[in-house]
Design a protein around this motif. Structure first.
Motif, short mmCIF file in Angstrom:
data_model
loop_
_atom_site.label_atom_id
_atom_site.label_comp_id
_atom_site.label_asym_id
_atom_site.label_seq_id
_atom_site.Cartn_x
_atom_site.Cartn_y
_atom_site.Cartn_z
N PHE A 197 49.68 47.24 33.60
CA PHE A 197 48.36 46.57 33.08
C PHE A 197 48.87 45.40 32.08
N GLU A 206 50.36 42.47 33.77
CA GLU A 206 49.38 41.67 34.57
C GLU A 206 48.69 40.59 33.67
N ASP A 235 34.98 43.77 39.07
CA ASP A 235 36.00 44.62 39.41
C ASP A 235 36.74 44.93 38.39
N TYR A 236 37.97 46.01 38.80
CA TYR A 236 38.84 46.34 37.76
C TYR A 236 39.86 45.28 37.51
N PHE A 237 40.35 44.91 36.77
CA PHE A 237 40.98 43.68 36.35
C PHE A 237 42.40 43.60 37.26
N SER A 238 42.61 42.50 37.56
CA SER A 238 43.81 42.12 38.44
C SER A 238 44.00 40.65 38.08
N ALA A 239 45.36 40.08 37.95
CA ALA A 239 45.90 38.98 37.86
C ALA A 239 45.43 38.22 38.95
N LYS A 240 45.48 38.92 40.02
CA LYS A 240 45.06 38.03 41.33
C LYS A 240 43.80 37.29 41.47
N TYR A 241 42.78 37.57 40.43
CA TYR A 241 41.52 37.00 40.40
C TYR A 241 41.74 35.59 39.39
#
Ligand SMILES: [Zn+2]
Length: 402
Positions: free
Chosen positions: A182, A185, A152-158
């Motif tokens: 960005f 995050e 996926d596109y990067f997100s800190a939630k992962y």
């Protein structure tokens, strides 16, 4: 109104304008030749923080043409070391700098890891690696190198907060429309004292040398060492080590007490309000020299069919572009493909002798020395060989940059 990507100021001054620039640089397969859309491209610098950037970027849906997995034909112009060999030397250069940084073995995340080739080099050194890649090319990282990928596109939630020792950002920051958001995050999931390893095009150096391979729609930011350090220091990231070539490699550390950076204090190398126009003088000088050369000659050839060649093509006045009669490249995967505005198939350099161009312009910088050597050994007596890039390499240690 356009706002500065880094500081948010709405005072931007236009520096370069192309009324038409193709969405995709580098080679295109024959079925796409003449079909890749063109849009105006405007670069301007911020009156507050000097940051050079696109003033009116194209809408995201246009760029999906390039990033979308269904257009695998266009991917031949994108760096996928494991498939096309494009980006192999770049990855190796980056890896050499990474080794020089001597970072302790730990948990590594590569954001926008592509086929995982770079991570595979780190894995072999004993780092615990994983990647983020929204494009289907990430499957290669999993299957070929056994590297876990978040698709996926990067997100800190992962990810867990403060969980990574090293985060890799290779050729990604210059693409970000919300670079601050960005980096915030990214900062969250980096351990205190952890490092971010960054690679971006060295736009200041490129401009000064009149090398325009980094100008294109997908690049929103055009950094110098000073402007990127200013940007990073706004996020409490401290400079540890950097290397400047046509790419900039930086190793920075998460430090809540990091001092703000205004510029690298090196007037020779850094864009400042005082000297920014000098950089564009370099570009304009090269443009003038190129056009003067094309004006005199009739059968002109490029040696090297990459993004930088598209950049050079767009520096040449339209009336002279017709004089580009041949394009050669050593990569067989590029043969039979086309560059924007040049309706001639890319050919194997073995034809240089029989094609007999008047001038051969070596249009790559990474392989300039070896292509020059190759061209000279062909023994074509009247062939004029022209190089357009000078060799530059500057290393900055921590104490060198304040
Ligand atoms: Zn600004």
């Amino acid at each position: 109104m356009a706002k500065c990507i880094i500081c948010g100021s709405s005072e931007l001054s236009e520096k370069i304008f192309f009324d038409s620039y193709p969405l995709c640089i580098g080679v295109q397969p024959p079925e796409l030749f003449g079909k890749v859309e063109s849009f105006p491209l405007t670069l301007g610098s911020c009156d507050q923080c000097v940051h050079l950037q696109q003033m009116n970027p194209v809408a995201d849906e246009h760029n999906d043409v390039l990033y979308g997995s269904e257009n695998s034909g266009l991917l031949s112009s994108v760096s996928i070391p494991s498939k096309t060999n494009v980006g192999l030397v770049e990855a190796q250069n980056s890896f050499n700098f990474f080794k020089d940084c001597n970072l302790p073995k730990g948990k590594v995340l590569d954001i926008g890891c592509c086929d995982g080739y770079f991570l595979s080099l780190l894995k072999a050194q004993g780092y615990d690696v994983q990647g983020v890649e929204p494009n289907a090319i990430g499957d290669v990282a999993q299957k070929k190198y056994g590297i876990p990928i978040t698709k996926d596109y990067f997100s800190a939630k992962y990810f867990e907060e403060n969980s990574f020792d090293i985060i890799i950002l290779r050729n990604i920051l210059e693409h970000m429309s919300d670079a601050n958001g960005f980096l915030e995050e990214v900062y969250k999931i980096l351990k205190l004292g952890g490092h971010i390893f960054i690679e971006v095009p060295n736009s200041a150096l490129s401009l000064r040398e009149g090398h325009v391979g980094c100008f294109f729609h997908q690049h929103l930011s055009y950094f110098s060492l000073g402007t990127i350090l200013h940007f990073l220091s706004r996020h409490s990231l401290e400079h540890v080590h950097s290397l400047e070539d046509y790419f900039m490699y930086l190793c920075v550390k998460k430090n809540v007490d990091a001092k703000p950076v205004i510029s690298s204090n090196n007037d020779q190398l850094d864009m400042t309000h005082q000297n920014i126009d000098k950089y564009f003088e370099g570009y304009n000088r090269k443009k003038k020299d190129l056009n003067a050369l094309l004006e005199k000659e009739d059968n002109v050839a490029f040696f090297g069919a990459g993004g930088h060649t598209t950049g050079l093509t767009y520096m040449i006045d339209e009336e002279f572009r017709k004089k580009i009669k041949f394009v050669y490249d050593n990569n067989p995967l590029k043969h039979g493909n086309f560059l924007s505005e040049i309706p001639i198939e890319v050919r194997d350099p073995k034809y240089i002798k029989s094609d007999n161009p008047d001038v051969l312009i070596i249009s790559t910088y990474l392989h300039q020395a070896e292509l020059l050597d190759q061209a000279q050994k062909m023994g074509v007596p009247d062939l004029k060989i022209v190089t357009v890039h000078s060799q530059v390499r500057i290393v900055n240690q921590l104490e060198g940059v304040k």
